[in-house]
Design an enzyme around this catalytic site. Structure first.
Site, mmCIF file in Angstrom:
data_model
loop_
_atom_site.group_PDB
_atom_site.id
_atom_site.type_symbol
_atom_site.label_atom_id
_atom_site.label_comp_id
_atom_site.label_asym_id
_atom_site.label_seq_id
_atom_site.Cartn_x
_atom_site.Cartn_y
_atom_site.Cartn_z
ATOM 1 C CG ASP A 1 -1.937 -1.036 1.227
ATOM 2 O OD1 ASP A 1 -2.191 -1.577 0.145
ATOM 3 O OD2 ASP A 1 -2.510 -1.308 2.295
ATOM 4 C CE LYS B 1 -7.228 -0.776 -0.955
ATOM 5 N NZ LYS B 1 -7.488 -1.629 0.190
ATOM 6 C CG MET C 1 -8.768 5.738 7.710
ATOM 7 S SD MET C 1 -9.629 4.467 6.759
ATOM 8 C CE MET C 1 -10.091 3.316 8.041
HETATM 9 N N1 SAH Z 1 -3.924 -1.303 9.181
HETATM 10 C C1 SAH Z 1 -3.553 0.020 9.645
HETATM 11 C C2 SAH Z 1 -4.650 1.019 9.426
HETATM 12 C C3 SAH Z 1 -4.876 1.319 7.983
HETATM 13 S S1 SAH Z 1 -6.148 2.496 7.705
HETATM 14 C C4 SAH Z 1 -3.159 -0.068 11.115
HETATM 15 O O1 SAH Z 1 -3.369 -1.092 11.764
HETATM 16 O O2 SAH Z 1 -2.580 0.895 11.615
HETATM 17 C C5 SAH Z 1 -5.250 3.977 7.512
HETATM 18 C C6 SAH Z 1 -5.357 4.818 8.744
HETATM 19 O O3 SAH Z 1 -4.495 4.294 9.732
HETATM 20 C C7 SAH Z 1 -4.907 6.240 8.561
HETATM 21 O O4 SAH Z 1 -5.941 7.049 8.066
HETATM 22 C C8 SAH Z 1 -4.576 6.635 9.984
HETATM 23 O O5 SAH Z 1 -5.734 6.914 10.734
HETATM 24 C C9 SAH Z 1 -3.988 5.342 10.509
HETATM 25 N N2 SAH Z 1 -2.520 5.313 10.402
HETATM 26 C C10 SAH Z 1 -1.767 4.495 9.657
HETATM 27 N N3 SAH Z 1 -0.461 4.716 9.865
HETATM 28 C C11 SAH Z 1 -0.392 5.698 10.780
HETATM 29 C C12 SAH Z 1 0.685 6.384 11.430
HETATM 30 N N4 SAH Z 1 1.961 6.093 11.185
HETATM 31 N N5 SAH Z 1 0.375 7.357 12.317
HETATM 32 C C13 SAH Z 1 -0.896 7.661 12.606
HETATM 33 N N6 SAH Z 1 -1.934 7.051 12.031
HETATM 34 C C14 SAH Z 1 -1.691 6.086 11.131
#
Ligand code: SAH
Length: 443
Positions: free
Chosen positions: A225, A247, A360
């Site tokens: 991704d 994505k 998100m």
């Molecule tokens: N599978 C991922 C989530 C994916 S959805 C997980 O478990 O973290 C994508 C969302 O994840 C983003 O919109 C944000 O809200 C969060 N996200 C992903 N990476 C991040 C990071 N390094 N810092 C803060 N939020 C993060």
């Protein structure tokens, strides 16, 4: 010769071999219980070397001196601990994956370096490599009987020791079954592909798990991704094919259906596919759809957990997500597209002290905060926001739900986690920008 901690360390090493180990020292302070050693609480005597193959001297007093002279006179191999110049031999740092042993030595010059190198090699190798080597040994007769050509046999063993499927099967004692299945496929000249859904963590390469790193090293193709940074993708095999499936917010270069069929197609071609997702694959990762497609196509898959963004945000801000007497639980929720009923639920949970971790939600933070308040959450509820959690460029914001509802804070670029709940107040948000102040700057 010696009875302290250093002698104990050497005894630990030597008792792993078939040698007989004798410890001689007037004072034996270290605890040798549990080790197969003979202890002599007395000064060293020359006759102690009668049947000796090696001697370690850790005593730097007169007794140690006597032992050193005796060893030299009798040409018994001598190691004077921490004095490389006086050593006839050195003990390497060892990676023990019996029956496989890897030794790292610096000729006594830099044992600390040897240990660091060891840690790196250790991280590259499955903890189950010893069991896999033993499995290869058990397969030998069967393989010889069934595969005539030595080149084909070698390819089988290459696959066996590198297969992610076998590695994972060994972890649950199913190694034989996986090794035989692999053999069956070799006999049919079919190499079967598989897909590993791998959590990449929040975006720092050192927050990958060892298993994730290993599977990345074994992959023929890495499908990732947008949220997974290059540095993490680069942890994979250098000659692996890399496919970015987009994505990123707003740019859907591949639809989910296209990603699903891509995975099925690649694995169908016999490839080992690493499907790299940010955070944990099972949290807002659409893993459910990919798994369903793989199951339908009868393709084998495995899942490697990763550090989800909420956990990284909690660590960065020292916020306990659950806290005795304050928060009895955690809700991982998406602020995106939540309906009234869902908001009602979260509001009730937040009011009961449960911590909310909202994914998100950055661009709609004000709207979500407004809705939660409308559903009965106190506007005084503490809120903390971490952007780029787990990365070196992270940024922190704090305030209350009421302040967040007051407008759109000009957050920097990057994904964000919004933590809301009484437990947030227990975190260390010093250095965080105040949401209310940021809003007043905008106004
Ligand atoms: N599978 C991922 C989530 C994916 S959805 C997980 O478990 O973290 C994508 C969302 O994840 C983003 O919109 C944000 O809200 C969060 N996200 C992903 N990476 C991040 C990071 N390094 N810092 C803060 N939020 C993060």
């Amino acid at each position: 010769m010696g009875g302290g901690v250093e002698a104990l360390n050497k005894a630990r090493l030597v008792t792993k071999t078939s040698a007989q180990t004798v410890v001689i020292a007037p004072n034996i302070d270290a605890d040798f219980s549990g080790l197969d050693v003979t202890l002599h609480r007395r000064p060293f005597r020359e006759s102690d070397l009668d049947d000796a193959a090696l001697i370690f001297v850790t005593d730097n007093g007169p007794d140690g001196m006597l032992a050193k002279c005796a060893a030299r006179a009798r040409r018994v191999a001598l190691n004077v601990v921490d004095v490389p110049a006086e050593c006839d031999f050195y003990t390497p740092s060892i990676i023990d994956r019996a029956p496989l042993t890897i030794a790292i030595a610096t000729e006594g010059t830099a044992p600390v370096l040897a240990r660091l190198v060891r840690a790196r090699i250790e991280a590259m190798l499955s903890p189950r490599l010893g069991a896999i080597a033993a499995l290869a040994g058990r397969m030998r007769r069967q393989v010889e009987a069934l595969i005539g050509d030595s080149g084909s046999r070698r390819r089988y063993y290459e696959d066996l020791v590198q297969s992610a499927e076998v590695d994972i099967a060994v972890a649950t004692d199913q190694g034989n079954i996986a090794a035989e299945a692999l053999l069956g496929r070799h006999l049919e000249h079919k190499r079967q592909g598989s897909v590993a859904l791998i959590g990449a963590g929040p975006g720092s390469e050192d927050l990958l798990t060892l298993r994730a790193q290993r599977l990345l090293q074994q992959a023929d193709v890495i499908v990732h991704d947008q949220l997974v940074p290059d540095l993490v993708v680069q942890m994979g095999r250098r000659d692996a094919e890399v496919i970015a499936v987009g994505k990123a917010k707003g740019h859907h270069s591949f639809s989910q259906a296209q990603i699903n069929s891509l995975l099925v197609r690649l694995a169908g071609q016999g490839k080992q596919v690493a499907r790299l997702k940010s955070g944990d694959p099972m949290v807002f990762g659409r893993a459910g759809e990919e798994i369903a497609a793989l199951r339908r196509a009868d393709i084998s898959y495995s899942i490697v957990p990763g550090i989800s963004a909420a956990m990284a945000a909690a660590a960065d801000s020292a916020t306990p997500l659950t806290l005795r007497k304050v928060s009895s639980g955690l809700v991982m929720a998406t602020a995106h597209g939540a309906d009234d009923i869902e908001l009602d639920h979260w509001a009730a949970l937040a009011a009961a002290g449960i911590t909310l971790a909202l994914y998100m939600g950055k661009s709609i933070a004000d709207k979500v905060a407004t809705k939660l308040i409308a559903h009965g959450v106190s506007s005084q509820l503490p809120v903390g926001i971490v952007i780029n959690a787990g990365r070196s460029d992270r940024a922190f914001y704090r305030g209350t739900l009421g302040a967040l509802a007051g407008g759109t804070v000009p957050f920097p670029a990057g994904p964000a986690i919004i933590l809301a709940g009484e437990a947030v107040a227990a975190g260390d948000w010093s250095g965080a920008a105040d949401v209310a102040v940021e809003l007043s700057k905008v106004a």
